[in-house]
Design a protein around this motif. Structure first.
Motif, PDB file in Angstrom:
ATOM      1  N   UNK A 133       6.926 -24.553  26.242  1.00 23.67           N
ATOM      2  CA  UNK A 133       7.130 -25.999  26.106  1.00 23.67           C
ATOM      3  C   UNK A 133       7.632 -26.200  24.682  1.00 23.67           C
ATOM      4  N   UNK A 134       8.908 -26.500  24.550  1.00 23.68           N
ATOM      5  CA  UNK A 134       9.595 -26.458  23.264  1.00 23.68           C
ATOM      6  C   UNK A 134       9.851 -27.859  22.708  1.00 23.68           C
ATOM      7  N   UNK A 135      10.096 -27.892  21.398  1.00 23.39           N
ATOM      8  CA  UNK A 135      10.599 -29.123  20.776  1.00 23.39           C
ATOM      9  C   UNK A 135      11.517 -28.734  19.625  1.00 23.39           C
ATOM     10  N   UNK A 205       4.587 -31.770  32.016  1.00 23.91           N
ATOM     11  CA  UNK A 205       3.667 -31.366  33.084  1.00 23.91           C
ATOM     12  C   UNK A 205       4.408 -30.575  34.160  1.00 23.91           C
ATOM     13  N   UNK A 206       5.669 -30.908  34.389  1.00 25.93           N
ATOM     14  CA  UNK A 206       6.487 -30.174  35.356  1.00 25.93           C
ATOM     15  C   UNK A 206       6.599 -28.703  34.961  1.00 25.93           C
ATOM     16  N   UNK A 207       6.795 -28.430  33.686  1.00 26.37           N
ATOM     17  CA  UNK A 207       6.873 -27.054  33.231  1.00 26.37           C
ATOM     18  C   UNK A 207       5.580 -26.296  33.469  1.00 26.37           C
ATOM     19  N   UNK A 208       4.442 -26.919  33.137  1.00 24.50           N
ATOM     20  CA  UNK A 208       3.146 -26.286  33.384  1.00 24.50           C
ATOM     21  C   UNK A 208       2.923 -26.075  34.878  1.00 24.50           C
ATOM     22  N   UNK A 489      11.864 -29.614  25.690  1.00 27.05           N
ATOM     23  CA  UNK A 489      12.405 -28.866  26.810  1.00 27.05           C
ATOM     24  C   UNK A 489      11.398 -27.815  27.228  1.00 27.05           C
ATOM     25  N   UNK A 490      11.604 -27.208  28.384  1.00 23.38           N
ATOM     26  CA  UNK A 490      10.724 -26.117  28.794  1.00 23.38           C
ATOM     27  C   UNK A 490      11.529 -25.012  29.448  1.00 23.38           C
ATOM     28  N   UNK A 501      14.947 -23.258  33.275  1.00 21.10           N
ATOM     29  CA  UNK A 501      14.584 -24.171  32.191  1.00 21.10           C
ATOM     30  C   UNK A 501      14.987 -25.605  32.506  1.00 21.10           C
ATOM     31  N   UNK A 502      14.399 -26.525  31.749  1.00 24.29           N
ATOM     32  CA  UNK A 502      14.803 -27.929  31.800  1.00 24.29           C
ATOM     33  C   UNK A 502      15.212 -28.327  30.393  1.00 24.29           C
ATOM     34  N   UNK A 503      16.469 -28.686  30.236  1.00 25.97           N
ATOM     35  CA  UNK A 503      16.995 -28.941  28.910  1.00 25.97           C
ATOM     36  C   UNK A 503      16.438 -30.164  28.247  1.00 25.97           C
ATOM     37  N   UNK A 504      16.370 -31.265  28.947  1.00 31.04           N
ATOM     38  CA  UNK A 504      15.894 -32.513  28.354  1.00 31.04           C
ATOM     39  C   UNK A 504      14.595 -32.899  29.027  1.00 31.04           C
TER      40      UNK A 504
END
Length: 536
Positions: A133-135, A205-208, A489-490, A501-504
């Protein structure tokens, strides 16, 4: 790049004392009603909190050019893939962050994590998947030769990238204030179409949830590893509630101290289980919980590991079959030394290509455009004369002191740390370097300072103002400010599966007074803010 059409020196618009008082009351009431909150400061927090304070917030959103805001969102996909690929390159991390060749020689914290990871991979890694889970954090930069404003990256966060849920609520608060008061019609930029929506909670939460699904045991829990006496608990709880309500995934929270006695690994399967005392949690009938995903909101600073037992607990979690967010290599990939190394000629191109259209919407050239000059303090041939060279000049000739001051004013020194309060700025650099042993310099990088627009201001609100009255005990101060934009992003990835991954995944704005070099909200330097989009 965007043109400089917007006059930043005219922000914020002038408000009367009565308008500030009314907006402050509306803002703080909204924050308390909608979970934009902290636990109040105290030596220890009770198990069941009975009071809260609102998080530090701004009264108005901060202006960011629409084109640069959209560009930051576009870049996130490439950054997700870049750091995922770095985390999967053992040789690269060994060279840059390792305790034999890299930063770990000079930084005991980094070295201890690397040695633990090296032992684990030598024994055989049982869970190849990583979750990040990035920033990516940015400032507006005015230092271009043509006078344009550009987007420059401060850092990329790979562990405990916080304030997603609270930033969503800060944006909603500003939309509420606009809908309620129209901000008294003080500026044409303050209109609804310039307040971008923010859905960070659902996206993180989608990434987790994707990691939990990949683990393959629906009844398992997600473990949040948290710091003791955590005040920023609600930012974490909103993710917990989203996981339960939207994905039917349950969360358990424990500190490293608690995990030292509760966590066990199955000798054959490496399944991670937590022992639970049913009497303490009547809704749980299980005597132990299987863990699908470990989400670290602790473990990013040395103070999180006061004893060797704490490190041993971290390594127990790392050896497990649970998916880690982040793994140790992904945490190491977020080091400032990696950021500096990637900026060297030809290095980022090893991971992201300009023609990498199948994977990314932007290439290596686009990423490089967001970077300031960086170099290692122990680099014998830096691209810019290093600050310690200036210090040596000070002892040789009088004009050297002037050179040292001018050079130091353009730099920030960064160690391999997260959480705010760790960097050394400007005139503090020469005396700091005089005391920094040569063998410790590899643990630091130097970075050219980003130059945000000058004259920008905001109204900042912190709970517990000392004078009750107009602002109801909340202290609202107009201050010249700097705002930092973070894009979330994740990525879920492994060598076998590649990168999903999800960019935004939403965004964050933190605003601080210009007198403060540091920028952490939890560390007390910044307030939570949001965006008003402007032209130029």
């Amino acid at each position: 790049m965007a043109s400089a059409a917007f006059d930043y020196s005219q922000w914020p618009p002038s408000l009367t004392d009565d308008q500030i008082g009314a907006l402050t009351q509306h803002a703080t009431t909204y924050a308390l009603s909608h979970g934009l909150t902290y636990l109040p400061p105290s030596a220890t927090q009770p198990p069941s909190p009975s009071s809260v304070i609102h998080a530090p917030i701004s009264l108005l959103p901060s202006p960011i050019p629409r084109s640069l805001f959209e560009r930051a969102q576009q870049l996130q996909s490439s950054y997700n893939i870049l750091y995922a690929r770095v985390a999967m390159d053992d040789d690269f991390l060994d060279k840059v962050m390792g305790a034999v060749e890299g930063v770990g020689k000079a930084d005991e914290f980094v070295g201890t994590l690397w040695r633990g990871w090296k032992a684990i991979r030598d024994a055989g890694i049982v869970q190849p998947l990583h979750l990040g889970l990035f920033r990516s954090d940015y400032l507006l930069h005015t230092g271009g030769e043509d006078g344009t404003i550009s987007l420059k990256q401060v850092e990329f966060n790979t562990i405990s990238s916080s304030f997603g849920p609270l930033s969503e609520r800060a944006a909603a608060m500003h939309r509420y204030l606009h809908a309620l008061t129209n901000y008294y019609g003080v500026l044409p930029w303050l209109k609804s179409e310039n307040f971008p929506l923010n859905d960070t909670t659902a996206r993180l939460a989608e990434g987790l949830a994707e990691a939990h699904k990949a683990y393959g045991v629906p009844s398992a829990y997600i473990l949040f590893v948290v710091q003791p006496n955590e005040r920023n608990v609600f930012d974490q709880r909103w993710l917990e509630y989203e996981l339960l309500e939207k994905h039917s995934i349950r969360v358990v929270r424990q500190t490293f101290e608690e995990l030292a006695s509760s966590a066990t690994l199955d000798a054959d399967t490496r399944i991670l289980r937590l022992a639970i005392v049913p009497a303490l949690s009547p809704s749980w009938s299980e005597s132990s919980l299987e863990i699908s995903t470990v989400y670290f909101r602790a473990g990013y600073v040395p103070s999180d590991y006061p004893t060797t037992t704490h490190y041993a607990t971290r390594f127990t979690l790392e050896r497990s079959r649970a998916i880690k967010c982040p793994t140790i290599p992904l945490q190491l990939a977020g080091g400032k030394k990696v950021q500096e190394f990637l900026s060297r000629p030809g290095v980022v191109e090893q991971f992201i290509r300009d023609t990498d259209a199948r994977d990314t919407v932007t290439g290596a050239k686009d990423l490089r455009e967001t970077w300031m000059s960086m170099w290692s303090l122990d680099d014998p041939n830096p691209p810019v004369a290093p600050a310690d060279h200036a210090i040596r000049q000070c002892t040789d000739e009088p004009r050297g002191a002037t050179y040292a001051r001018a050079l130091a004013d353009s730099l920030v020194l960064k160690p391999q740390r997260e959480g705010g309060g760790n960097n050394v700025y400007k005139q503090d650099i020469p005396p700091f370097l005089e005391t920094l042993p040569m063998q410790d310099r590899e643990a630091w990088i130097a970075m050219q300072l980003i130059l945000p627009p000058q004259g920008v201001g905001s109204y900042l609100i912190r709970a517990g103002g000392s004078t009750p009255g107009l602002n109801g005990g909340n202290k609202t101060v107009r201050s010249e400010t700097v705002s930092e934009l973070g894009i979330f992003g994740w990525a879920l990835f492994s060598r076998e599966t590649g990168v999903r991954e999800r960019g935004d995944a939403g965004w964050l704005v933190r605003t601080k007074g210009v007198e403060s070099n540091e920028g952490g909200v939890a560390a007390g330097f910044s307030v939570l803010d949001s965006v008003v989009l402007v032209d130029g």
